[in-house]
Scaffold this motif. Structure first.
Motif, PDB file in Angstrom:
ATOM      1  N   UNK A  81       0.845  -1.201   0.000  1.00 57.72           N
ATOM      2  CA  UNK A  81       0.000   0.000   0.000  1.00 57.72           C
ATOM      3  C   UNK A  81       0.878   1.248   0.000  1.00 57.72           C
ATOM      4  N   UNK A  82       0.362   2.333  -0.555  1.00 57.71           N
ATOM      5  CA  UNK A  82       1.160   3.551  -0.718  1.00 57.71           C
ATOM      6  C   UNK A  82       1.738   4.032   0.612  1.00 57.71           C
ATOM      7  N   UNK A  83       0.929   3.985   1.666  1.00 57.03           N
ATOM      8  CA  UNK A  83       1.402   4.453   2.973  1.00 57.03           C
ATOM      9  C   UNK A  83       2.536   3.603   3.514  1.00 57.03           C
ATOM     10  N   UNK A  84       2.432   2.299   3.343  1.00 53.52           N
ATOM     11  CA  UNK A  84       3.486   1.393   3.812  1.00 53.52           C
ATOM     12  C   UNK A  84       4.763   1.615   3.006  1.00 53.52           C
ATOM     13  N   UNK A  85       4.618   1.783   1.691  1.00 54.60           N
ATOM     14  CA  UNK A  85       5.789   2.024   0.844  1.00 54.60           C
ATOM     15  C   UNK A  85       6.492   3.320   1.238  1.00 54.60           C
ATOM     16  N   UNK A  86       5.718   4.367   1.525  1.00 58.99           N
ATOM     17  CA  UNK A  86       6.313   5.650   1.921  1.00 58.99           C
ATOM     18  C   UNK A  86       7.060   5.515   3.243  1.00 58.99           C
ATOM     19  N   UNK A  87       6.485   4.770   4.191  1.00 62.37           N
ATOM     20  CA  UNK A  87       7.146   4.574   5.480  1.00 62.37           C
ATOM     21  C   UNK A  87       8.420   3.752   5.312  1.00 62.37           C
ATOM     22  N   UNK A  88       8.397   2.778   4.411  1.00 63.94           N
ATOM     23  CA  UNK A  88       9.592   1.968   4.167  1.00 63.94           C
ATOM     24  C   UNK A  88      10.710   2.820   3.568  1.00 63.94           C
ATOM     25  N   UNK A  89      10.371   3.671   2.601  1.00 63.26           N
ATOM     26  CA  UNK A  89      11.385   4.538   1.993  1.00 63.26           C
ATOM     27  C   UNK A  89      12.020   5.423   3.061  1.00 63.26           C
ATOM     28  N   UNK A  90      11.197   5.970   3.951  1.00 62.53           N
ATOM     29  CA  UNK A  90      11.715   6.819   5.021  1.00 62.53           C
ATOM     30  C   UNK A  90      12.693   6.054   5.900  1.00 62.53           C
ATOM     31  N   UNK A  91      12.345   4.827   6.268  1.00 65.01           N
ATOM     32  CA  UNK A  91      13.238   4.019   7.099  1.00 65.01           C
ATOM     33  C   UNK A  91      14.529   3.668   6.359  1.00 65.01           C
ATOM     34  N   UNK A  92      14.405   3.353   5.075  1.00 67.89           N
ATOM     35  CA  UNK A  92      15.591   3.039   4.292  1.00 67.89           C
ATOM     36  C   UNK A  92      16.541   4.236   4.231  1.00 67.89           C
ATOM     37  N   UNK A  93      15.971   5.428   4.080  1.00 70.99           N
ATOM     38  CA  UNK A  93      16.808   6.633   4.060  1.00 70.99           C
ATOM     39  C   UNK A  93      17.619   6.756   5.339  1.00 70.99           C
ATOM     40  N   UNK A  94      16.965   6.577   6.459  1.00 70.50           N
ATOM     41  CA  UNK A  94      17.634   6.741   7.753  1.00 70.50           C
ATOM     42  C   UNK A  94      18.629   5.622   8.035  1.00 70.50           C
ATOM     43  N   UNK A  95      18.329   4.408   7.642  1.00 67.39           N
ATOM     44  CA  UNK A  95      19.134   3.272   8.081  1.00 67.39           C
ATOM     45  C   UNK A  95      20.217   2.837   7.090  1.00 67.39           C
ATOM     46  N   UNK A  96      20.068   3.214   5.813  1.00 68.22           N
ATOM     47  CA  UNK A  96      21.039   2.752   4.819  1.00 68.22           C
ATOM     48  C   UNK A  96      21.758   3.884   4.090  1.00 68.22           C
ATOM     49  N   UNK A  97      21.211   5.098   4.112  1.00 70.02           N
ATOM     50  CA  UNK A  97      21.803   6.196   3.349  1.00 70.02           C
ATOM     51  C   UNK A  97      22.060   7.413   4.227  1.00 70.02           C
ATOM     52  N   UNK A  98      22.283   7.195   5.490  1.00 68.69           N
ATOM     53  CA  UNK A  98      22.419   8.272   6.468  1.00 68.69           C
ATOM     54  C   UNK A  98      23.896   8.550   6.756  1.00 68.69           C
ATOM     55  N   UNK A  99      24.432   9.684   6.288  1.00 70.57           N
ATOM     56  CA  UNK A  99      25.853   9.965   6.528  1.00 70.57           C
ATOM     57  C   UNK A  99      26.191  10.250   7.989  1.00 70.57           C
ATOM     58  N   UNK A 100      25.187  10.506   8.814  1.00 77.28           N
ATOM     59  CA  UNK A 100      25.455  10.788  10.226  1.00 77.28           C
ATOM     60  C   UNK A 100      25.955   9.553  10.975  1.00 77.28           C
ATOM     61  N   UNK A 101      25.783   8.382  10.394  1.00 81.32           N
ATOM     62  CA  UNK A 101      26.166   7.161  11.132  1.00 81.32           C
ATOM     63  C   UNK A 101      27.632   6.786  10.946  1.00 81.32           C
ATOM     64  N   UNK A 102      28.384   7.568  10.152  1.00 76.96           N
ATOM     65  CA  UNK A 102      29.818   7.345  10.008  1.00 76.96           C
ATOM     66  C   UNK A 102      30.551   8.645  10.309  1.00 76.96           C
ATOM     67  N   UNK A 103      31.843   8.559  10.597  1.00 75.73           N
ATOM     68  CA  UNK A 103      32.597   9.759  10.968  1.00 75.73           C
ATOM     69  C   UNK A 103      33.588  10.208   9.897  1.00 75.73           C
ATOM     70  N   UNK A 104      34.092   9.288   9.095  1.00 73.88           N
ATOM     71  CA  UNK A 104      35.059   9.646   8.065  1.00 73.88           C
ATOM     72  C   UNK A 104      34.386  10.444   6.958  1.00 73.88           C
ATOM     73  N   UNK A 105      34.987  11.569   6.544  1.00 76.83           N
ATOM     74  CA  UNK A 105      34.350  12.450   5.577  1.00 76.83           C
ATOM     75  C   UNK A 105      34.158  11.769   4.224  1.00 76.83           C
ATOM     76  N   UNK A 106      35.093  10.896   3.837  1.00 81.18           N
ATOM     77  CA  UNK A 106      34.942  10.184   2.564  1.00 81.18           C
ATOM     78  C   UNK A 106      33.737   9.248   2.605  1.00 81.18           C
ATOM     79  N   UNK A 107      33.560   8.556   3.737  1.00 83.50           N
ATOM     80  CA  UNK A 107      32.398   7.676   3.891  1.00 83.50           C
ATOM     81  C   UNK A 107      31.112   8.492   3.933  1.00 83.50           C
TER      82      UNK A 107
END
Length: 212
Positions: free
Chosen positions: A39-65
């Motif tokens: 469902x559209x709502x579930x897909x939107x919530x999944x995208x939000x979680x994916x952004x935070x958990x897999x594409x979040x630069x705050x979770x690493x410290x090295x500038x290149x990473x």
């Protein structure tokens, strides 16, 4: 594996299929498969979680990473025109300004801000950031034209100089930051939604008076 991501879709997707999908995330965001039938709502919530958990630069410290993760986020969640402008503006900067640019956008808050904007506002915002990087804040005021609506909200951080597109982007950004799916407070989320509704009503009243 991200149990919280899979928990959102466990009623629709088998665990082995999710694991296959998750392995592809290391190469970039592959989109949400249509055959999952989310469902559209579930897909939107999944995208939000994916952004935070897999594409979040705050979770690493090295500038290149950090830069690598931020670029993965940009390529996954921004439109093509914005991507072209982002890298065109970055590439023409002097080395020191380029480093500042990278640090500015190797930050989850900055990425969420960008993703919350529509294409027109995003292109304008990137131009403003470019002017700041090349000339400093003193020149930035010469680039920005004031088209503010005179609306304000302490809850949303909206000021009287903001346009309606900027207000909507601010609202979407705050929802992404405070959504319960990423550990936010449901009461805060409700407060944000109600504050935006109040601004919508005020803007509608003004439009009606203008037509009258």
């Amino acid at each position: 594996m991200s149990p919280s991501c899979y928990a959102l879709i466990s009623d629709y997707v088998s665990r082995p299929e999710w694991l296959r999908y998750e392995r592809r995330l290391s190469e970039g965001y592959p989109g949400i498969p249509e055959h999952w039938g989310l469902p559209a709502g579930v897909a939107a919530r999944l995208v939000l979680k994916l952004q935070w958990e897999y594409f979040n630069p705050d979770r690493v410290s090295d500038i290149a990473e950090k830069r690598a993760l931020s670029w993965s986020f940009l390529r996954a969640f921004l439109d093509e025109a914005s991507l072209r402008k982002y890298f065109f503006l970055r590439d023409r900067l002097e080395p020191r300004a380029k480093e500042q640019w990278d640090r500015r956008f190797a930050d989850m808050e900055a990425l969420l801000q960008l993703s919350a904007m529509d294409e027109t506002l995003r292109l304008e915002y990137l131009s403003q950031q470019d002017a700041t990087a090349r000339y400093g804040k003193s020149r930035r005021v010469k680039v920005i034209k004031n088209k503010g609506l005179g609306l304000s909200s302490e809850v949303l951080g909206v000021n009287v100089l903001m346009t309606w597109d900027e207000i909507k982007a601010r609202y979407r950004f705050l929802l992404k930051c405070h959504h319960p799916d990423v550990g936010g407070d449901p009461e805060k989320t409700h407060e944000i939604i109600e504050a935006f509704k109040a601004l919508e009503q005020e803007q509608a009243k003004r439009a009606a008076r203008g037509r009258g």
